[in-house]
Design a protein around this motif. Structure first.
Motif, PDB file in Angstrom:
ATOM      1  N   UNK A 358      55.395 -12.233 -38.289  1.00 15.67           N
ATOM      2  CA  UNK A 358      56.516 -12.113 -39.204  1.00 15.67           C
ATOM      3  C   UNK A 358      56.664 -13.420 -39.976  1.00 15.67           C
ATOM      4  N   UNK A 359      56.096 -13.418 -41.179  1.00 17.31           N
ATOM      5  CA  UNK A 359      55.982 -14.627 -41.974  1.00 17.31           C
ATOM      6  C   UNK A 359      57.279 -14.903 -42.725  1.00 17.31           C
ATOM      7  N   UNK A 360      57.527 -16.170 -42.987  1.00 15.98           N
ATOM      8  CA  UNK A 360      58.691 -16.597 -43.774  1.00 15.98           C
ATOM      9  C   UNK A 360      58.266 -17.670 -44.757  1.00 15.98           C
ATOM     10  N   UNK A 361      59.100 -17.884 -45.779  1.00 19.23           N
ATOM     11  CA  UNK A 361      58.831 -18.981 -46.705  1.00 19.23           C
ATOM     12  C   UNK A 361      59.482 -20.255 -46.187  1.00 19.23           C
ATOM     13  N   UNK A 362      59.451 -21.298 -46.980  1.00 13.52           N
ATOM     14  CA  UNK A 362      59.987 -22.591 -46.531  1.00 13.52           C
ATOM     15  C   UNK A 362      61.479 -22.547 -46.248  1.00 13.52           C
ATOM     16  N   UNK A 363      62.175 -21.562 -46.824  1.00 13.11           N
ATOM     17  CA  UNK A 363      63.614 -21.429 -46.599  1.00 13.11           C
ATOM     18  C   UNK A 363      63.942 -20.421 -45.503  1.00 13.11           C
ATOM     19  N   UNK A 364      62.901 -19.941 -44.805  1.00  7.83           N
ATOM     20  CA  UNK A 364      63.125 -19.015 -43.704  1.00  7.83           C
ATOM     21  C   UNK A 364      63.318 -17.569 -44.113  1.00  7.83           C
ATOM     22  N   UNK A 365      63.030 -17.238 -45.366  1.00  7.92           N
ATOM     23  CA  UNK A 365      63.201 -15.868 -45.829  1.00  7.92           C
ATOM     24  C   UNK A 365      61.932 -15.056 -45.557  1.00  7.92           C
ATOM     25  N   UNK A 366      62.070 -13.789 -45.164  1.00 12.61           N
ATOM     26  CA  UNK A 366      60.895 -12.966 -44.854  1.00 12.61           C
ATOM     27  C   UNK A 366      59.996 -12.771 -46.073  1.00 12.61           C
ATOM     28  N   UNK A 367      58.686 -12.876 -45.837  1.00 13.17           N
ATOM     29  CA  UNK A 367      57.710 -12.638 -46.899  1.00 13.17           C
ATOM     30  C   UNK A 367      56.604 -11.740 -46.357  1.00 13.17           C
ATOM     31  N   UNK A 368      56.039 -10.933 -47.248  1.00 11.22           N
ATOM     32  CA  UNK A 368      54.867 -10.152 -46.887  1.00 11.22           C
ATOM     33  C   UNK A 368      53.634 -11.038 -46.872  1.00 11.22           C
ATOM     34  N   UNK A 369      53.551 -11.915 -47.851  1.00  8.69           N
ATOM     35  CA  UNK A 369      52.505 -12.929 -47.963  1.00  8.69           C
ATOM     36  C   UNK A 369      53.103 -14.066 -48.774  1.00  8.69           C
ATOM     37  N   UNK A 370      52.409 -15.174 -48.824  1.00  3.96           N
ATOM     38  CA  UNK A 370      52.942 -16.330 -49.548  1.00  3.96           C
ATOM     39  C   UNK A 370      53.275 -15.939 -50.981  1.00  3.96           C
ATOM     40  N   UNK A 371      54.522 -16.186 -51.380  1.00  2.00           N
ATOM     41  CA  UNK A 371      54.951 -15.886 -52.736  1.00  2.00           C
ATOM     42  C   UNK A 371      55.352 -14.442 -52.976  1.00  2.00           C
TER      43      UNK A 371
END
Length: 545
Positions: A358-371
């Protein structure tokens, strides 16, 4: 019961032409034509267009025509390379006020014509659409096509003066499950694309819907679409291992969108784009990790180029999973691989599954993939949570099933699960669902585990050979319930011969489907063994053919 109720309509005068197309299908065309003739007095003629067959088809057709004067055979001297040209030739030759279309390897359901015709007359309809059932052969397993578009069997019909009020009807791209008023087709020049064009139904139905017909949908089954996966020559819709299949589908959809963009009802073109995102794109993407790298690259670039022309309204109207996948394609010029591809394929499943990690961005928001953020994930209703469950089976007289229920971004635990059960549904064999209650135990790394058992002989006794899909349903504190297929990460086929005294034998197999799901096959030890041998022989002969 009224005359507009399908299936019980009174016999009427001959008013329907049934157009059958055939190419090198001597084995099945007789069944198709006989199913048309068996519709009774409402059928004025059966127009069979032979697209320059080279097998015994002409002889079979000659015998059918000799046996019934309603059979009229048109023989083409050159093969068209597609289905559109012979269908158009049949439509041009048809003489009755109404017309239906039939493929040589399918059949009409009993009394389909009488029911559709009675509805057309009572409702003054330009088009009457009924339920098409995909029948897997030789198993005989039935799956209704786009069933939610149609009323329940026996319920009042649904009426549309143009489909602008129900743009979801664009999902019904079949031409064969409908009765058409012939002068409506001629007035609006509704015909198929000519020549070696595939997915010709897409263009035909786009022209039909763009003409704003009075369309009536009924709930009875009218058409049996025979799916023969072991056939030597697969139908176009089953050739998804060929990149040309995808290109043909995209080209046909692009033409359908162009037609609908000029329709008098606004919004149909965007609705067709949304349908592509939620249906076509996901259907192919869920199988993408099984394809070779060259195919993945060509598929990705073709899909991405097509999606680039979609506006924001089409994506906004798509399901969350469809929208996220489209955004992933638009964000990546080349196909994703590894973990990103695996997660995308899981999200393309039906129902969608959001699998770890379960990936997240630098702010901890869920992402499917980077960006590529999973925008709106936290706002999904409980019943729409993209649940992921892993499973394994230890085969034996009593099969032990172990499950791991994941908790994507803590959303499942936040919804407070209150009960769970395992469902086993037949993929092959008589329709049946078995259920087992599950007790969820918290897992130290998040989510839950559960275990249950299934008697192999209970599964065996349903039929000589059965195949079962495993699904997990979870109920939540708010009363909602979500159901998902059980994944089988890393599983290879496992076989076992299981024995129960005094003389009971069964063949059991745990396997992973093309969509990465866990399945079980169970067969009678003796009769099932023979069925396995016969199935392998059929596949070998089909490959030789």
């Amino acid at each position: 019961m009224t005359a507009s109720t399908p299936g019980t309509a009174p016999r009427t005068a001959p008013q329907v032409s049934i157009v059958v197309i055939v190419f090198d299908d001597a084995a099945h065309v007789g069944d198709a034509v006989r199913s048309a003739l068996a519709q009774g007095d409402a059928v004025a003629e059966v127009v069979v267009v032979d697209d320059a067959s080279t097998d015994a088809t002409p002889e079979r057709l000659a015998r059918l025509a000799a046996a019934d004067p309603r059979v009229r055979v048109i023989t083409r001297t050159e093969n068209s390379g597609g289905c559109g040209t012979p269908r158009n030739q049949g439509l041009d030759a048809a003489a009755a006020p109404y017309v239906m279309l039939l493929d040589s390897d399918d059949v009409l359901a009993p009394d389909a014509v009488n029911g559709l015709l009675a509805t057309a007359l009572a409702e003054q309809a330009d088009v009457v659409a009924g339920v098409c059932v995909r029948r897997e052969l030789p198993a005989g397993t039935d799956t209704p096509w786009q069933r939610d578009l149609f009323p329940a069997a026996g319920a009042p019909p649904r009426r549309y003066d143009g489909i602008g009020e129900r743009p979801g009807f664009l999902r019904d791209t079949l031409c064969v499950n409908k009765l058409y008023r012939r002068d409506f087709l001629e007035k609006h020049q509704v015909r198929f694309a000519e020549g070696p064009v595939h997915y010709e139904d897409f263009v035909f139905t786009a022209r039909l819907y763009a003409a704003r017909p009075r369309l009536v949908a009924v709930g009875d089954t009218v058409y049996l679409w025979h799916v023969r996966r072991e056939a030597g020559r697969q139908s176009i819709s089953l050739r998804r291992d060929e990149i040309r299949n995808w290109q043909d589908r995209v080209d046909a959809h692009a033409e359908a969108v162009r037609i609908l963009a000029d329709a008098p009802e606004p919004g149909l073109a965007d609705a067709a784009r949304t349908k592509f995102v939620d249906h076509d794109l996901r259907m192919y993407l869920r199988e993408l990790r099984q394809k070779p790298a060259g195919y993945r690259g060509a598929w990705w670039r073709t899909a991405r180029a097509h999606l680039t022309g979609f506006g924001p309204q089409a994506l906004a109207a798509a399901s969350p999973s469809g929208r996220w996948l489209a955004e992933l394609l638009l964000a990546r010029p080349e196909p994703v691989e590894g973990t990103e591809l695996a997660r995308a394929c899981e999200l393309a499943a039906s129902p969608p599954r959001l699998a770890p990690p379960y990936l997240t961005d630098d702010d901890g928001r869920p992402v499917l993939a980077a960006g590529v953020p999973l925008t709106g994930l936290a706002d999904l209703p409980t019943a729409a949570l993209p649940l992921a469950v892993d499973g394994s089976v230890r085969l034996g007289p009593v099969c032990a099933v172990r499950l791991r229920v994941h908790d994507p971004y803590g959303l499942v635990s936040a919804a407070r699960p209150v009960d769970a059960q395992l469902e086993l549904r037949t993929r092959l064999g008589p329709p049946l669902t078995l259920r087992r209650r599950l007790d969820l135990t918290p897992h130290p790394d998040g989510g839950w585990t559960a275990a249950t058992s299934v008697d192999a002989f209970e599964l065996r006794d349903v039929g000589e050979m059965t195949a079962w899909a495993l699904r997990v349903g979870i109920g939540f504190a708010d009363g909602a319930r979500t159901v998902t297929s059980v994944r089988a990460p890393g599983l290879t086929k496992r076989h076992a011969v299981v024995y129960r005294p005094p003389v009971r034998l069964a063949l059991a197999q745990a396997y992973r489907t093309a969509n990465g799901e866990l399945g079980l096959r169970v067969a009678d030890g003796i009769r099932g063994g023979w069925e396995v041998v016969r199935a392998r022989l059929r596949r070998a002969l089909a490959r030789r053919g």
